[in-house]
Design an enzyme around this catalytic site. Structure first.
Site, PDB file in Angstrom:
ATOM      1  N   SER A 124      35.877  -3.062 -43.585  1.00 16.21           N
ATOM      2  CA  SER A 124      34.504  -2.560 -43.515  1.00 16.21           C
ATOM      3  C   SER A 124      34.464  -1.043 -43.402  1.00 16.21           C
ATOM      4  O   SER A 124      33.503  -0.412 -43.854  1.00 16.21           O
ATOM      5  CB  SER A 124      33.757  -3.207 -42.343  1.00 16.21           C
ATOM      6  OG  SER A 124      34.494  -3.079 -41.142  1.00 16.21           O
ATOM      7  N   HIS A 179      32.954   1.665 -38.174  1.00 18.54           N
ATOM      8  CA  HIS A 179      32.054   1.881 -39.308  1.00 18.54           C
ATOM      9  C   HIS A 179      31.584   3.332 -39.355  1.00 18.54           C
ATOM     10  O   HIS A 179      31.526   3.948 -40.428  1.00 18.54           O
ATOM     11  CB  HIS A 179      30.835   0.967 -39.186  1.00 18.54           C
ATOM     12  CG  HIS A 179      31.171  -0.482 -39.247  1.00 18.54           C
ATOM     13  ND1 HIS A 179      30.280  -1.474 -38.885  1.00 18.54           N
ATOM     14  CD2 HIS A 179      32.306  -1.124 -39.635  1.00 18.54           C
ATOM     15  CE1 HIS A 179      30.843  -2.656 -39.044  1.00 18.54           C
ATOM     16  NE2 HIS A 179      32.074  -2.472 -39.488  1.00 18.54           N
TER      17      HIS A 179
END
Length: 262
Positions: A124, A179
């Site tokens: 991610s 992230h």
């Protein structure tokens, strides 16, 4: 959504590294049930200070659950295909390695102070790096993006930030900082890609490597495209990722009605 255009971005065949990465991520996930890969390769803040380089570079390959893997594979497919098509297969591999390393270092530095026990893993971070990179490029062409074809819009540059917050709210257990730092790396590369290019191998070295591996490259199955560095022009103008609609005008040239943005 036009799924055909998503699976085959730009109408082109899947790129070699992108396709191989999806297969490899799946294989690693299956192997993690046999070997202790999650324990061995997940990134912890202390990894930087213990010089655990395998964790710093390989943590994006590890996924903690099947939904974790599927979401990341679906999210990374289109932007990574496009990046490989415009930058070359080997260069894209270098990009993934360096972006993971930079984001991992930032994660460890802050984590030593704020979350010393928190582990991070999964692709991610790569997804957010690509989202930020392309949102910066896209913002140069289309400063605002409509929200689901409504009359409302937000600055294109900030669309990944909206996604970052949304995921943090909807999936509380996700790695916000992993992230976030992937996002920071993507913005930085998009803003100063010429600087990033200075720390990547020169084109002539990549071409030489590709020529020495030509026999293996030719074994890539039909329908999957390998992008050779000598065929790539990384200085060409950016092309929009998903949409071809006309950008909103930024000023009135008195030739018509200016489109408003909400």
């Amino acid at each position: 959504m036009n799924w055909k255009s998503y699976v085959f971005p730009g109408g082109h065949p899947p790129a070699a590294l992108t396709t191989g990465l999806v297969v490899f991520l799946t294989a690693i996930y299956l192997l993690s049930f046999i070997f202790a890969l999650r324990e061995d390769l997940s990134l912890a803040p202390e990894s930087l200070f213990k010089l655990q380089m395998s964790r710093l570079s390989l943590y994006p390959l590890i996924h903690l659950s099947l939904p974790h893997l599927l979401f990341n594979v679906l999210a990374i497919w289109a932007p990574l295909n496009l990046f490989e098509e415009t930058h070359g297969t080997v260069y894209t591999g270098v990009f993934l390695n360096l972006s993971a390393l930079f984001a991992g270092i930032l994660y460890c530095l802050l984590g030593k102070l704020l979350y010393p026990e928190a582990l991070v893993a999964g692709a991610s971070g790569w997804c957010f790096t690509l989202f930020a990179y392309y949102s910066f490029k896209e913002s140069q062409i289309r400063p605002r993006t409509r929200i689901f074809r409504t009359d409302y819009s937000i600055p294109t540059l900030y669309t990944p930030l909206v996604l970052l917050v949304a995921i943090a709210v909807v999936i509380p257990g996700s790695s916000f900082w992993g992230h976030f730092f992937g996002l920071c790396v993507g913005y930085a590369i998009g803003y100063k890609e010429s600087w990033f290019n200075k720390i990547t191998p020169p084109g002539w070295i990549i071409t030489k490597i590709e020529k020495s591996l030509d026999g293996l490259i030719r074994l890539i199955p039909w329908g999957i495209k390998y992008y050779r560095d000598e065929d790539i022009d990384r200085t060409k103008d950016y092309e929009p990722l998903m949409s071809t609609e006309t950008p909103l005008p930024l000023h009135n040239d008195n030739s018509g009605t200016v489109l408003g943005t909400a």
